[in-house]
Structures are given as C-alpha cells and as structure tokens.
Design a protein around this motif. Structure first.
Motif, PDB file in Angstrom:
ATOM      1  N   PRO A  43       0.809  -1.228   0.000  1.00  0.00           N
ATOM      2  CA  PRO A  43       0.000   0.000   0.000  1.00  0.00           C
ATOM      3  C   PRO A  43       0.838   1.272   0.000  1.00  0.00           C
ATOM      4  O   PRO A  43       0.449   2.279  -0.607  1.00  0.00           O
ATOM      5  CB  PRO A  43      -0.829  -0.127   1.284  1.00  0.00           C
ATOM      6  CG  PRO A  43      -0.949  -1.595   1.503  1.00  0.00           C
ATOM      7  CD  PRO A  43       0.362  -2.171   1.037  1.00  0.00           C
ATOM      8  N   GLU A  44       2.008   1.244   0.692  1.00  0.00           N
ATOM      9  CA  GLU A  44       2.828   2.458   0.772  1.00  0.00           C
ATOM     10  C   GLU A  44       3.469   2.828  -0.562  1.00  0.00           C
ATOM     11  O   GLU A  44       4.087   3.895  -0.688  1.00  0.00           O
ATOM     12  CB  GLU A  44       3.916   2.292   1.836  1.00  0.00           C
ATOM     13  CG  GLU A  44       4.852   1.116   1.625  1.00  0.00           C
ATOM     14  CD  GLU A  44       4.413  -0.127   2.374  1.00  0.00           C
ATOM     15  OE1 GLU A  44       5.264  -0.974   2.659  1.00  0.00           O
ATOM     16  OE2 GLU A  44       3.189  -0.237   2.661  1.00  0.00           O
ATOM     17  N   TYR A  98       0.505   6.617  -4.076  1.00  0.00           N
ATOM     18  CA  TYR A  98       0.501   7.995  -3.587  1.00  0.00           C
ATOM     19  C   TYR A  98      -0.864   8.678  -3.713  1.00  0.00           C
ATOM     20  O   TYR A  98      -1.170   9.590  -2.948  1.00  0.00           O
ATOM     21  CB  TYR A  98       1.541   8.827  -4.357  1.00  0.00           C
ATOM     22  CG  TYR A  98       2.950   8.314  -4.199  1.00  0.00           C
ATOM     23  CD1 TYR A  98       3.656   8.538  -3.023  1.00  0.00           C
ATOM     24  CD2 TYR A  98       3.573   7.599  -5.222  1.00  0.00           C
ATOM     25  CE1 TYR A  98       4.961   8.064  -2.866  1.00  0.00           C
ATOM     26  CE2 TYR A  98       4.861   7.131  -5.071  1.00  0.00           C
ATOM     27  CZ  TYR A  98       5.552   7.358  -3.895  1.00  0.00           C
ATOM     28  OH  TYR A  98       6.827   6.883  -3.736  1.00  0.00           O
ATOM     29  N   SER A 133      -6.230   5.920  -3.894  1.00  0.00           N
ATOM     30  CA  SER A 133      -5.540   4.629  -3.826  1.00  0.00           C
ATOM     31  C   SER A 133      -5.319   4.212  -2.378  1.00  0.00           C
ATOM     32  O   SER A 133      -5.574   3.065  -2.000  1.00  0.00           O
ATOM     33  CB  SER A 133      -4.196   4.704  -4.560  1.00  0.00           C
ATOM     34  OG  SER A 133      -4.356   5.052  -5.906  1.00  0.00           O
ATOM     35  N   THR A 134      -4.845   5.147  -1.576  1.00  0.00           N
ATOM     36  CA  THR A 134      -4.570   4.812  -0.173  1.00  0.00           C
ATOM     37  C   THR A 134      -5.867   4.470   0.569  1.00  0.00           C
ATOM     38  O   THR A 134      -5.898   3.577   1.410  1.00  0.00           O
ATOM     39  CB  THR A 134      -3.847   5.966   0.524  1.00  0.00           C
ATOM     40  OG1 THR A 134      -4.630   7.162   0.401  1.00  0.00           O
ATOM     41  CG2 THR A 134      -2.485   6.214  -0.114  1.00  0.00           C
ATOM     42  N   ARG A 135      -6.958   5.172   0.248  1.00  0.00           N
ATOM     43  CA  ARG A 135      -8.246   4.864   0.880  1.00  0.00           C
ATOM     44  C   ARG A 135      -8.758   3.491   0.432  1.00  0.00           C
ATOM     45  O   ARG A 135      -9.386   2.770   1.212  1.00  0.00           O
ATOM     46  CB  ARG A 135      -9.271   5.945   0.536  1.00  0.00           C
ATOM     47  CG  ARG A 135      -8.956   7.296   1.166  1.00  0.00           C
ATOM     48  CD  ARG A 135      -9.820   8.396   0.587  1.00  0.00           C
ATOM     49  NE  ARG A 135      -9.325   9.716   0.948  1.00  0.00           N
ATOM     50  CZ  ARG A 135      -9.694  10.837   0.357  1.00  0.00           C
ATOM     51  NH1 ARG A 135     -10.594  10.793  -0.635  1.00  0.00           N
ATOM     52  NH2 ARG A 135      -9.192  11.995   0.733  1.00  0.00           N
ATOM     53  N   SER A 195      -6.858   0.955   2.457  1.00  0.00           N
ATOM     54  CA  SER A 195      -7.328   1.012   3.847  1.00  0.00           C
ATOM     55  C   SER A 195      -8.657   0.283   3.988  1.00  0.00           C
ATOM     56  O   SER A 195      -8.899  -0.419   4.976  1.00  0.00           O
ATOM     57  CB  SER A 195      -7.484   2.471   4.295  1.00  0.00           C
ATOM     58  OG  SER A 195      -6.243   3.128   4.313  1.00  0.00           O
TER      59      SER A 195
END
Length: 415
Positions: free
Chosen positions: A29-30, A33, A37-39, A42
C-alpha cells in the motif's frame, strides 16, 4: 483524473473489475501515492478483503471524501483494462515508486551531504534495486496441472454437452473456448442452443443466455415446450392444453425454476455487457457457459464504418472474455445466402456472415444442415421430426466430423 494519467488507477481498476486479481497483488500500500488509492487499500485492510457491494455503498455515502462512486463505475466498465496486463500495470507503478523514492533520497543528500545521508542513500539504492513484481511461473504451473490430471489427482476441466453423439467427437467444452454455431434462418439453431442450455444446466453448469431478437417470455415458452414435450403452438391458446399436458408443463416449470439458467432479452448487447456477466458468474460459480443468440446482432463497444470490422472486433473480444473469465461462450451466427445458389447445400465455414474474424477466433465451429429445409418434395414426418446434421467444421483440439440429431419442430426438442 483520467485512467491514462494515473498508473495507480490501472492497478486498482483491474482489482475492482476482476476482484480475483487481489491475490496476485505484490505491491505494498505504501507504494501508492494517490489519496483514492490509499483509501482503497485502507478499505481492503479494514474489511479483510474486497466486497464490491460494500465498496460501492461506502463510495455512494462519502463520495469524494472516500472514492467517488462514478470513478468506481468507470473502473468496473473500462474496456481498456485487461486482466492479462495486471502484472505489467504493477511493474509500471513500481517503477514510479522506485524513481520517486530514489529521487527523494538523492535530493536529501544533495541538500545536506552528511555521512548519515550518504549511508541512507546507499540503503535506499539497495532497497530499490531489490524490488520487483514477482511473475507467475506459468510453465511450472501448467506442467503441475497436467501431472495432476495424468495421475488422476484432479479431473480435466471439461463440460460435457450431454449429447453422446457430439461428446464422442469433441470430448466436451473447455473453459476459455469460443464456440460458433452457424445455420440458415429457421433451420433450428435457436432450438439447438436452447437444448444445449438445458442439458448443460441440468448437469449443474451455470448458463446465461442472451436473446437479442426474442423476448424472455417466448424463450421460456420454448424451453417449457422442449422440457414437457408439449407442442409449442399450444402456448398461444392455453385453453387447448389437456389435463395431462398441463401437468407436464407444471412439472417442467418447477424444474426450470431450480435450474441455473438465466435468460437476458436485451436487444442491445455489447462485448462489455458479456464481460460483466462473465465476471459476475465467475465470482459465484465454476463451469459457466454464456450463449448468445445471435452474434451478428450484437453491437460493438466502439464504432466502425465497416460492419465486417465491427463483427470481427466483437468475435475477438468474445474470445478474450472466454479466456480471461475461464468460461465457455457459444455464439450463434447466421449463414449468408451464398449456400442457396450452390448445388451442394451443406454449409462450409466461409458461409458464415462476416466470416473472416469469426473463423479465426472460434475454437470450434458447428454448422447445422437440414435436408428437408431444401428438399421440400419429401413427405413430412407426422411427428414433425427432421434429421439435422451438426457439422463440426473446425475444432482446434479435437476431431471434426458430423453428429446426427433428430429435431422435433413442434416441441423444439433435439435428440
């Protein structure tokens, strides 16, 4: 942001469109950016996996504060996302992450060239060089699968048609195959397709039938006539049914309700619609079959000036869908009038309407021939029986030849 402007969306969109790809994700996930994408990751972590209904419900509730629902719809329907390209999408995202990570460390050292920052830069370089998207060893997987089949540990993925005269020639259908059935109008190709659908569904296979020129009600009546062996024309005058016929129809109705056979009577069907149905079926079951009646009535996802090019694009996409979704697609097709002008009326592959691409893409081509369709001088059978030849004109992995059927026109039954 458009899809081609964001490589991360290529990865995430592929997972949304083909949820089974989540198990092939090797990026962390990291390495992403974009805030959407991060949501997205999560959400997956919080829910221990991807459930599309829950994802869409959350998107509708929070929209831009989560992921816009319109963006999820775009991912679901994007015809430029291919399951087979998923590894390459990941590689491209990884290259961006590697370049940015190395750039940040280099800038940090350039702005403050201390021993610690130099060591950090070296560590980052080693880390970046160690990153790669692991590719599946398809050769090893295929060999393993064949060995298991040879040893009897697993059975080959084979879908029997239920007709011994046909299965003895072709063995059965295999997931990933595109089957084309061609015939002149009123020869019996729709009846043949319905009988195949019933045989396949009766064996526990999941069947979706797309009818582009006949309503769901008419198709269902034909199915019931075939199952009950009650004359189809009596459905127009229900009072004409005898008590025995009504009992047979009621029994057939109960059996049909429990079958995994679904009829879609949309008259505007595109490859993208077939792709969505194949994806839905794959998430819920194995041994899936899609029947299209018929191919040359389908519309392309794009527009071409030449109808022949449109049909070629449709047939090519259907083959890709069958392969990627591991389903069988059976597409009916009209034959052109050229056969009428020949002394020998038995059809050949070049008789397929807009034939070029269809011939090339199909794994098998069945051509139906009925002698009494052309030879009207014969005395009609009192039971409406016709002999039909199913000519296997093309079969990539099995024998060609002819399977003989008895077709009862009054009930639509093939035996």
């Amino acid at each position: 942001m458009m899809m081609n402007e964001n490589l991360e969306y290529m990865v995430i969109g592929s997972i949304v469109k083909y949820p089974e790809l989540l198990s092939d994700l090797t990026l962390k996930p990291e390495m992403f950016y974009d805030p959407y994408s991060t949501r997205f990751f999560s959400f997956i972590e919080k829910n221990n996996g991807l459930e599309l209904a829950a994802l869409y419900h959350t998107a509708k509730k929070y929209e831009a504060d989560f992921i816009p629902s319109a963006l999820i719809e775009q991912w679901r329907n994007d015809e430029l996302l291919f399951k087979s390209h998923f590894t390459q999408y990941q590689i491209e995202v990884l290259e961006v992450f590697k370049a940015k990570t190395l750039s940040d460390a280099s800038i940090q050292y350039s702005n403050n060239p201390t021993k610690e920052n130099r060591q950090h830069l070296n560590e980052v370089m080693q880390y970046v060089n160690s990153l790669e998207v692991s590719k599946r060893d398809s050769k090893k997987e295929v060999i393993g699968e064949i060995v298991k089949e040879l040893s009897g540990e697993v059975k080959p993925s084979l879908i029997k048609t239920g007709y011994s005269q046909l299965d003895n020639l072709i063995g059965g259908f295999e997931p990933g195959q595109l089957i084309v059935v061609g015939a002149r109008p009123s020869t019996g190709k729709t009846a043949f397709a319905l009988n195949l659908a019933l045989k396949l569904a009766d064996k526990g296979n999941h069947v979706s039938l797309f009818s582009l020129e006949t309503t769901n009600k008419k198709i269902t009546q034909r199915i019931l006539a075939t199952m009950s062996r009650v004359q189809l024309n009596k459905f127009k005058v229900p009072d004409s049914f005898t008590d025995d016929e009504q009992d047979k129809i009621a029994e057939s109705l109960e059996k049909y309700k429990d079958m995994s056979l679904v009829v879609h009577d949309n008259d505007h069907v595109t490859p993208s619609m077939i792709s969505r149905e194949a994806s839905r079926m794959k998430q819920t079951a194995k041994n899936n079959v899609i029947i299209i009646d018929y191919l040359t009535l389908m519309m392309p996802d794009g527009k071409h000036r030449d109808r022949r090019l449109e049909v070629e694009e449709i047939s090519r996409k259907l083959k890709i869908i069958a392969k990627e979704q591991k389903c069988v697609i059976i597409a009916l097709s009209q034959l052109n009038r050229g056969v009428e002008s020949r002394t020998e009326k038995r059809p050949v592959m070049s008789d397929l309407r807009e034939a070029g691409g269809i011939e090339q893409d199909a794994d098998m081509v069945f051509l139906l021939y009925r002698d009494d369709y052309y030879n009207r001088t014969k005395e009609p059978d009192p039971f409406g029986k016709s002999d039909i030849e199913c000519i296997i004109a093309k079969s990539k992995d099995s024998a060609t030849g002819t399977a003989l059927f008895s077709f009862y026109k009054t009930t639509g039954g093939f035996f």
